[in-house]
Design a protein around this motif. Structure first.
Motif, short mmCIF file in Angstrom:
data_model
loop_
_atom_site.label_atom_id
_atom_site.label_comp_id
_atom_site.label_asym_id
_atom_site.label_seq_id
_atom_site.Cartn_x
_atom_site.Cartn_y
_atom_site.Cartn_z
N PHE A 62 0.84 -1.19 0.00
CA PHE A 62 0.00 0.00 0.00
C PHE A 62 0.88 1.24 0.00
N ALA A 63 0.37 2.30 -0.62
CA ALA A 63 1.10 3.56 -0.68
C ALA A 63 0.39 4.60 0.17
N SER A 64 1.16 5.31 0.97
CA SER A 64 0.63 6.36 1.84
C SER A 64 1.17 7.71 1.38
N ILE A 65 0.27 8.61 1.03
CA ILE A 65 0.69 9.96 0.68
C ILE A 65 0.90 10.72 1.99
N GLY A 66 2.14 10.88 2.32
CA GLY A 66 2.52 11.39 3.63
C GLY A 66 2.92 10.23 4.53
N TYR A 67 3.86 10.51 5.43
CA TYR A 67 4.36 9.47 6.34
C TYR A 67 3.37 9.34 7.49
N LYS A 68 2.35 8.50 7.30
CA LYS A 68 1.26 8.40 8.26
C LYS A 68 1.48 7.27 9.26
N SER A 137 8.32 -6.36 4.09
CA SER A 137 9.49 -6.77 3.32
C SER A 137 10.30 -5.58 2.82
N GLN A 138 9.61 -4.47 2.51
CA GLN A 138 10.29 -3.26 2.05
C GLN A 138 9.43 -2.05 2.38
N VAL A 139 10.10 -0.93 2.66
CA VAL A 139 9.44 0.37 2.76
C VAL A 139 10.23 1.32 1.87
N ASP A 151 6.64 12.89 -1.23
CA ASP A 151 6.17 12.56 0.12
C ASP A 151 5.13 11.43 0.06
N THR A 152 5.52 10.34 -0.57
CA THR A 152 4.68 9.15 -0.65
C THR A 152 5.53 7.93 -0.32
#
Length: 207
Positions: A62-68, A137-139, A151-152
């Motif tokens: 999943f992708a988060s727009i902003g470090y949430k 597994s990855q960020v 910033d995603t």
């Protein structure tokens, strides 16, 4: 120039009432992500950029727009769960999207039940008929074609546990339509469901 085609370069604006990008790549599965932080505070949040990316091992992301909170929790604990959003759970999912602080438990906010997982420590949504337990597994922080970071944040997880309500398995096959999954469309509030009437079969060409 073809007058029947609306063409635009995103960097220069789309020229429409609403950015069409989300509607073009749609409908999309919803990444309803449950997690906890290092202090065991629970978090539940939907993400409209989510999908599966690999069979063996099974990997979702999943992708988060902003470090949430979901990203932070995934990095801190190395775990998260994905929960299927069904039509009956759509309002609760929407409640879990409220812009609240990290100290707020969205399970409580949306009236849902955190259920202990079998493999990971992050709970999943008890009311959802399908859940995936995942180990990170990855960020990755995404970047544009020019190499500039945006910033995603993309969180990938290997699926290490799968929960499926038995009534959705028919003759050994998971019945996608019977679950009534909710998918994210375009615009500011568009969603779709999947029904049996939309199903058709098409087999791959044989070698």
């Amino acid at each position: 120039m073809n007058e029947d085609i609306h063409f635009y370069e995103p960097a220069n604006g789309h020229g429409l009432a609403h950015d069409p990008f989300n509607a073009l790549v749609a409908p999309r599965p919803i990444g309803w992500i449950s997690s906890r932080d290092r202090n065991h505070t629970l978090n539940l949040a939907p993400y409209s950029f989510f999908n599966a990316f690999n069979y063996v091992p099974p990997i979702v992301g999943f992708a988060s727009i902003g470090y949430k909170d979901s990203v932070r929790n995934a990095e801190e604990t190395g775990e998260f769960c994905w929960n299927l959003v069904t039509r009956s759970l759509s309002e609760a999912m929407n409640e879990s999207c409220a812009p609240v602080g990290p100290e707020v438990d969205e399970f409580t906010l949306s009236g849902l039940t955190p259920k202990p997982s079998r493999v990971v420590s992050a709970p999943h949504v008890a009311e959802s008929p399908v859940a995936l337990e995942c180990r990170v597994s990855q960020v990755l922080q995404l970047a544009g074609a020019d190499g500039q970071k945006v910033d995603t944040w993309m969180v990938f997880g290997e699926v290490v546990g799968v929960h499926i309500a038995r009534h959705l398995i028919r003759d050994g096959i998971y019945d996608t339509a019977a679950a009534e999954p909710v998918l994210r469309g375009g615009g500011s509030a568009d969603y779709f469901t999947v029904g049996a009437a939309q199903k058709f079969q098409m087999h791959r060409p044989k070698p």
